[in-house]
Design a protein around this motif. Structure first.
Motif, PDB file in Angstrom:
ATOM      1  N   LEU A 139     -12.254-139.464  -5.172  1.00  0.00           N
ATOM      2  CA  LEU A 139     -11.693-139.978  -4.206  1.00  0.00           C
ATOM      3  C   LEU A 139     -11.370-141.493  -4.342  1.00  0.00           C
ATOM      4  O   LEU A 139     -12.184-142.529  -4.870  1.00  0.00           O
ATOM      5  CB  LEU A 139     -12.219-140.174  -2.743  1.00  0.00           C
ATOM      6  N   LEU A 140     -10.099-141.993  -4.729  1.00  0.00           N
ATOM      7  CA  LEU A 140      -9.585-143.487  -5.294  1.00  0.00           C
ATOM      8  C   LEU A 140      -8.887-143.955  -4.072  1.00  0.00           C
ATOM      9  O   LEU A 140      -7.839-143.614  -3.648  1.00  0.00           O
ATOM     10  CB  LEU A 140      -9.049-143.218  -6.324  1.00  0.00           C
ATOM     11  N   GLU A 141      -9.227-145.205  -3.663  1.00  0.00           N
ATOM     12  CA  GLU A 141      -8.457-146.000  -2.657  1.00  0.00           C
ATOM     13  C   GLU A 141      -8.202-147.446  -3.167  1.00  0.00           C
ATOM     14  O   GLU A 141      -8.656-148.381  -3.088  1.00  0.00           O
ATOM     15  CB  GLU A 141      -9.015-146.183  -1.535  1.00  0.00           C
ATOM     16  N   PRO A 142      -6.864-147.458  -3.597  1.00  0.00           N
ATOM     17  CA  PRO A 142      -6.330-148.955  -3.817  1.00  0.00           C
ATOM     18  C   PRO A 142      -6.092-149.690  -2.355  1.00  0.00           C
ATOM     19  O   PRO A 142      -5.603-149.191  -1.463  1.00  0.00           O
ATOM     20  CB  PRO A 142      -4.894-148.785  -4.373  1.00  0.00           C
ATOM     21  N   GLY A 143      -6.130-151.049  -2.173  1.00  0.00           N
ATOM     22  CA  GLY A 143      -6.140-151.603  -0.963  1.00  0.00           C
ATOM     23  C   GLY A 143      -7.260-151.219   0.068  1.00  0.00           C
ATOM     24  O   GLY A 143      -7.277-150.954   1.126  1.00  0.00           O
ATOM     25  N   ALA A 144      -8.511-151.263  -0.588  1.00  0.00           N
ATOM     26  CA  ALA A 144      -9.516-150.608   0.198  1.00  0.00           C
ATOM     27  C   ALA A 144     -10.247-151.471   1.237  1.00  0.00           C
ATOM     28  O   ALA A 144     -10.989-151.057   1.897  1.00  0.00           O
ATOM     29  CB  ALA A 144     -10.755-150.140  -0.458  1.00  0.00           C
ATOM     30  N   GLU A 186     -16.572-131.434  -1.615  1.00  0.00           N
ATOM     31  CA  GLU A 186     -17.725-132.203  -2.033  1.00  0.00           C
ATOM     32  C   GLU A 186     -16.986-133.470  -2.736  1.00  0.00           C
ATOM     33  O   GLU A 186     -15.924-133.331  -3.877  1.00  0.00           O
ATOM     34  CB  GLU A 186     -18.340-131.634  -3.041  1.00  0.00           C
ATOM     35  N   ILE A 187     -17.232-134.822  -2.144  1.00  0.00           N
ATOM     36  CA  ILE A 187     -16.723-136.075  -2.823  1.00  0.00           C
ATOM     37  C   ILE A 187     -17.847-136.385  -3.932  1.00  0.00           C
ATOM     38  O   ILE A 187     -18.756-136.926  -3.648  1.00  0.00           O
ATOM     39  CB  ILE A 187     -16.305-137.029  -1.803  1.00  0.00           C
ATOM     40  N   VAL A 188     -17.371-136.311  -5.156  1.00  0.00           N
ATOM     41  CA  VAL A 188     -18.257-136.354  -6.280  1.00  0.00           C
ATOM     42  C   VAL A 188     -18.267-137.770  -6.781  1.00  0.00           C
ATOM     43  O   VAL A 188     -19.149-138.161  -7.520  1.00  0.00           O
ATOM     44  CB  VAL A 188     -17.917-135.322  -7.386  1.00  0.00           C
ATOM     45  N   GLU A 189     -17.049-138.406  -6.437  1.00  0.00           N
ATOM     46  CA  GLU A 189     -16.992-139.820  -6.815  1.00  0.00           C
ATOM     47  C   GLU A 189     -15.964-140.478  -5.655  1.00  0.00           C
ATOM     48  O   GLU A 189     -15.049-140.001  -5.273  1.00  0.00           O
ATOM     49  CB  GLU A 189     -16.572-140.166  -8.268  1.00  0.00           C
ATOM     50  N   HIS A 190     -16.463-141.882  -5.234  1.00  0.00           N
ATOM     51  CA  HIS A 190     -15.556-142.441  -4.540  1.00  0.00           C
ATOM     52  C   HIS A 190     -15.611-144.188  -4.922  1.00  0.00           C
ATOM     53  O   HIS A 190     -16.629-144.445  -5.003  1.00  0.00           O
ATOM     54  CB  HIS A 190     -15.743-142.311  -3.045  1.00  0.00           C
ATOM     55  N   ARG A 191     -14.377-144.708  -4.976  1.00  0.00           N
ATOM     56  CA  ARG A 191     -14.412-145.788  -5.474  1.00  0.00           C
ATOM     57  C   ARG A 191     -13.273-146.512  -4.950  1.00  0.00           C
ATOM     58  O   ARG A 191     -12.000-145.930  -4.897  1.00  0.00           O
ATOM     59  CB  ARG A 191     -14.524-145.983  -7.005  1.00  0.00           C
ATOM     60  N   GLY A 192     -12.835-147.888  -4.857  1.00  0.00           N
ATOM     61  CA  GLY A 192     -11.787-148.625  -4.362  1.00  0.00           C
ATOM     62  C   GLY A 192     -11.400-149.811  -4.956  1.00  0.00           C
ATOM     63  O   GLY A 192     -12.359-150.362  -5.841  1.00  0.00           O
ATOM     64  N   ARG A 237     -18.151-148.906  -3.187  1.00  0.00           N
ATOM     65  CA  ARG A 237     -17.913-149.681  -4.442  1.00  0.00           C
ATOM     66  C   ARG A 237     -16.512-150.001  -4.468  1.00  0.00           C
ATOM     67  O   ARG A 237     -15.572-149.172  -4.502  1.00  0.00           O
ATOM     68  CB  ARG A 237     -18.330-148.775  -5.675  1.00  0.00           C
ATOM     69  N   VAL A 238     -16.222-151.382  -4.373  1.00  0.00           N
ATOM     70  CA  VAL A 238     -14.700-151.939  -4.362  1.00  0.00           C
ATOM     71  C   VAL A 238     -14.789-153.055  -5.250  1.00  0.00           C
ATOM     72  O   VAL A 238     -15.371-154.172  -5.215  1.00  0.00           O
ATOM     73  CB  VAL A 238     -14.400-152.468  -2.938  1.00  0.00           C
ATOM     74  N   ASP A 239     -13.763-152.762  -6.249  1.00  0.00           N
ATOM     75  CA  ASP A 239     -13.798-153.679  -7.386  1.00  0.00           C
ATOM     76  C   ASP A 239     -12.562-154.874  -6.873  1.00  0.00           C
ATOM     77  O   ASP A 239     -11.746-154.409  -6.135  1.00  0.00           O
ATOM     78  CB  ASP A 239     -13.111-152.799  -8.404  1.00  0.00           C
ATOM     79  N   ARG A 240     -12.524-155.753  -7.479  1.00  0.00           N
ATOM     80  CA  ARG A 240     -11.850-157.004  -7.306  1.00  0.00           C
ATOM     81  C   ARG A 240     -10.479-156.823  -8.347  1.00  0.00           C
ATOM     82  O   ARG A 240     -10.868-157.396  -9.469  1.00  0.00           O
ATOM     83  CB  ARG A 240     -12.295-158.500  -7.230  1.00  0.00           C
ATOM     84  N   GLU A 241      -9.297-156.184  -7.827  1.00  0.00           N
ATOM     85  CA  GLU A 241      -8.386-156.114  -8.691  1.00  0.00           C
ATOM     86  C   GLU A 241      -7.191-155.532  -7.980  1.00  0.00           C
ATOM     87  O   GLU A 241      -7.209-155.044  -6.699  1.00  0.00           O
ATOM     88  CB  GLU A 241      -8.554-155.181  -9.861  1.00  0.00           C
ATOM     89  N   SER A 242      -5.965-155.811  -8.644  1.00  0.00           N
ATOM     90  CA  SER A 242      -4.886-155.326  -7.986  1.00  0.00           C
ATOM     91  C   SER A 242      -4.781-153.891  -8.265  1.00  0.00           C
ATOM     92  O   SER A 242      -5.167-153.182  -9.007  1.00  0.00           O
ATOM     93  CB  SER A 242      -3.362-155.846  -8.459  1.00  0.00           C
ATOM     94  N   ALA A 243      -3.931-153.150  -7.140  1.00  0.00           N
ATOM     95  CA  ALA A 243      -3.773-151.945  -7.009  1.00  0.00           C
ATOM     96  C   ALA A 243      -3.153-151.073  -8.366  1.00  0.00           C
ATOM     97  O   ALA A 243      -3.732-150.338  -8.799  1.00  0.00           O
ATOM     98  CB  ALA A 243      -2.783-151.425  -5.896  1.00  0.00           C
ATOM     99  N   SER A 244      -2.150-151.708  -8.754  1.00  0.00           N
ATOM    100  CA  SER A 244      -1.422-151.148  -9.943  1.00  0.00           C
ATOM    101  C   SER A 244      -2.380-151.313 -10.879  1.00  0.00           C
ATOM    102  O   SER A 244      -2.629-150.258 -11.954  1.00  0.00           O
ATOM    103  CB  SER A 244      -0.408-151.777 -10.282  1.00  0.00           C
ATOM    104  N   ARG A 245      -2.885-152.372 -11.529  1.00  0.00           N
ATOM    105  CA  ARG A 245      -3.884-152.568 -12.683  1.00  0.00           C
ATOM    106  C   ARG A 245      -5.060-151.583 -12.650  1.00  0.00           C
ATOM    107  O   ARG A 245      -5.433-150.990 -13.700  1.00  0.00           O
ATOM    108  CB  ARG A 245      -4.254-154.118 -12.940  1.00  0.00           C
TER     109      ARG A 245
END
Length: 340
Positions: A139-144, A186-192, A237-245
């Protein structure tokens, strides 16, 4: 439209606390009062900047801090019972006493992170896993924002004839969606990612997120507080970065036997058009190389973004690869399955 009119027209009535506050703040702004001093650098702001919501949140944070008990008496989330019509004589000196803090507050856009959206996320995950016959999900969430919806698997989501998630979860999302058939995903990985992520492990994070919830919306406030309890146990876990990059990096490869789900909720009204277009391009390219589902929840069709807030009354829709699969109320988890 002047900034005062943006304040005044946001609700256009005085039927609740924020309707009264914005009407009074607009009048004070027109009269050159303390509100004008606070927003002096924002007179060219557009409706999309939502300066009025930034200011309301800044005021709310003063109240949440506990130093303004007279003002807290108007906030139902804090047990307040005073009628909103009486608030201005109490509010005005608070504004004057906290000019610098409120000027700083209007520099930060709203960060709502409504966890009721996890109900729609869950329904979307069931359908995506069913279509791809892949129950293991990345599961990947840009703008999280704070990433609270990344913890969807730790919430209990229920409907009239179904349930999913741990029975002992602090957060239960009861929906109106009948006929849902949960899949054992089963969500094996989730990050935004987010350009201004909120770290839920920091002591001021809870107050910051609560400040963007309307203080008379008690169910939403309770959902947020329950989700924050879960987040202390399972920090997202939420990274500081723009969605597209960020997506460009995340979608270079995927583990075998795993379905990648890119999930966005209420991003179109905040992202520049070119950013949204770039995200769609990246997702489309990745779909040609890996099992991928694009799950989106938006309240406003992009063509209507300049039309004002009234279109939100129709309720956000959730789309899976462009097909509407569910709709919900804008600020809550009640969900109805789409019939189209």
């Amino acid at each position: 439209m002047s900034l005062a009119d943006q304040f005044r027209n946001h609700f256009g009535h005085r039927d609740h606390l924020y309707g009264v506050m914005l009407a009074e703040l607009a009048d004070d702004l027109d009269a050159g009062g303390v509100t004008a001093t606070i927003v002096a650098s924002k007179h060219d702001a557009t409706r999309a900047d939502a300066i009025q919501l930034r200011l309301l949140a800044g005021i709310y944070r003063l109240v949440l801090r506990g130093g303004e008990p007279e003002l807290a008496a108007f906030y139902p989330t804090l047990g307040g019972t005073r009628g909103p019509a009486e608030i201005w004589p109490v509010l005005r000196p608070v504004l004057a006493n906290h000019l610098l803090e409120l000027q700083a507050a209007i520099e930060h856009p709203p960060q709502t992170n409504e966890v009721g959206r996890s109900a729609l996320l869950a329904i979307g995950l069931f359908e995506a896993a069913r279509r791809h016959d892949l129950p293991r999900i990345r599961l990947l969430e840009p703008g999280a924002s704070a990433g609270l919806n990344l913890n969807a698997a730790h919430y209990r989501v229920t409907g009239p004839d179904w349930a999913w998630g741990p029975v002992d979860s602090p957060l239960v999302l009861d929906t109106e969606a009948a006929g849902v058939h949960p899949v054992s995903v089963e969500i094996v990985e989730h990050r935004g990612c987010d350009i201004a992520p909120i770290d839920v492990t920091q002591p001021d994070a809870a107050a910051y997120l609560r400040s963007f919830v309307w203080p008379f919306d008690l169910p939403r406030d309770r959902r947020l507080q329950a989700a924050l309890v879960v987040a202390q146990r399972h920090p997202p876990r939420v990274d500081r970065e723009s969605a597209s990059r960020w997506l460009a990096r995340q979608l270079t490869a995927a583990p075998d036997g795993v379905l990648t789900v890119v999930w966005q909720s209420i991003t179109a009204q905040y992202w520049p058009a070119q950013e949204s277009a770039r995200v769609r391009e990246i997702v489309a390219d990745a779909r040609s190389r890996m099992p991928l589902a694009h799950l989106t929840m938006e309240g406003v069709p992009p063509a209507q973004l300049t039309g004002g807030y009234d279109v939100l009354a129709h309720g956000p829709r959730t789309e899976l690869d462009g097909q509407v699969i569910a709709r919900s109320h804008h600020h809550g988890p009640p969900v109805v399955l789409a019939t189209a």
